[in-house]
Design an enzyme around this catalytic site. Structure first.
Site: not given
Ligand code: ACM
Length: 262
Positions: A38, A108, A141, A168
């Site tokens: 990402e 996203k 992510c 993370v």
């Molecule tokens: C994320 O979606 N970058 C944790």
């Protein structure tokens, strides 16, 4: 099909450095699909929407042009995250690019944490794209925590989910075993490493990029703290048979009339 990932260590705001790092990692790699993290070209921890907007690009911008030139070398498609600009809006997006150009863009859907302050939530339907006869779906992510994302891609016929990440938290890799098993799809989770201490935030990204098979087997797992590249050869037919035994099929056995749709 040969699929894999490049686990990078981007420097915030330094696109040229981040391009060079990815190109160097992939210089001897031939693969049908490589996934990059990402926001691999910009870094993640924007302190303002304006800062993210300054690094944003359209589909003719330097990041997608770089990916197109890299695809000429790898001989397949690349999926990679970028800050996408359209009009006044910016999205946390992932492009699928071949040597011919952009195949598709995913924005996203499920923004994480302060991403909600920086980006407009994705406004495009989930979709699958065909690369060398294989159906590729995309998610980014935190989409992993919403099982509907991978399920929708599986229902659309995805064989492989290209999943760029900047993780993370430590849960995603284990969850992807379930996402793959419950949908009988392959997934490539390409994470980054390194630390970004910017504004009030201090993030350490957790590496451990992973290729997961339709039966939940982990085919590749990267270290947590160094740049890494790996590819694996998969038999995509595994993802096209949704049966887990003679009596059960993970898609056909769903009891939709008992599920709620909101
Ligand atoms: C994320 O979606 N970058 C944790």
């Amino acid at each position: 099909m040969i699929i894999g990932y490049a686990q990078t260590d981007p420097r915030f705001g330094e696109k040229e450095f981040n391009f060079s790092q990815a190109a160097e990692l992939l210089k001897d790699v031939k693969a049908d699909l490589i996934v990059l993290p990402e926001l691999f070209a910009t870094g993640y921890t924007f302190v303002s929407k304006g800062e993210a907007a300054d690094l944003a690009e359209g589909l003719e911008g330097p990041t997608l042009l770089f990916l197109k030139s890299l695809a000429q070398k790898t001989g397949g498609a690349l999926a990679a995250g970028f800050v996408e600009k359209e009009g006044t809006k910016i999205y946390n997006s992932q492009a699928l690019v071949s040597e011919k150009g952009v195949i598709g863009v995913y924005r996203k859907l499920h923004l994480f944490n302060k991403e909600k302050l920086m980006f407009t939530p994705g406004n495009l339907p989930l979709k699958v794209y065909t690369v060398k006869g294989v159906k590729i779906g995309m998610m980014i992510c935190f989409d992993w925590i919403f099982p509907e994302t991978a399920r929708t891609l599986a229902l659309l016929g995805a064989d492989v989910i290209a999943h760029g990440a900047n993780l993370v938290l430590p849960y995603c890799q284990k969850a992807m075993v379930t996402r793959c098993l419950e949908n009988r799809v392959f997934a490539v989770t390409a994470n980054r490493i390194g630390r970004e201490k910017r504004g009030e935030d201090d993030f350490t990204f957790t590496g451990a990029s992973q290729v997961t098979a339709f039966n939940g087997e982990v085919l590749s797992s990267a270290p947590e703290n160094r740049v890494f590249i790996d590819t694996v050869e998969i038999e995509v037919e595994g993802a096209r048979d949704k049966r887990i035994n003679k009596f059960n099929d993970v898609l056909a056995d769903r009891r939709k009339e008992f599920y709620i749709n909101t």
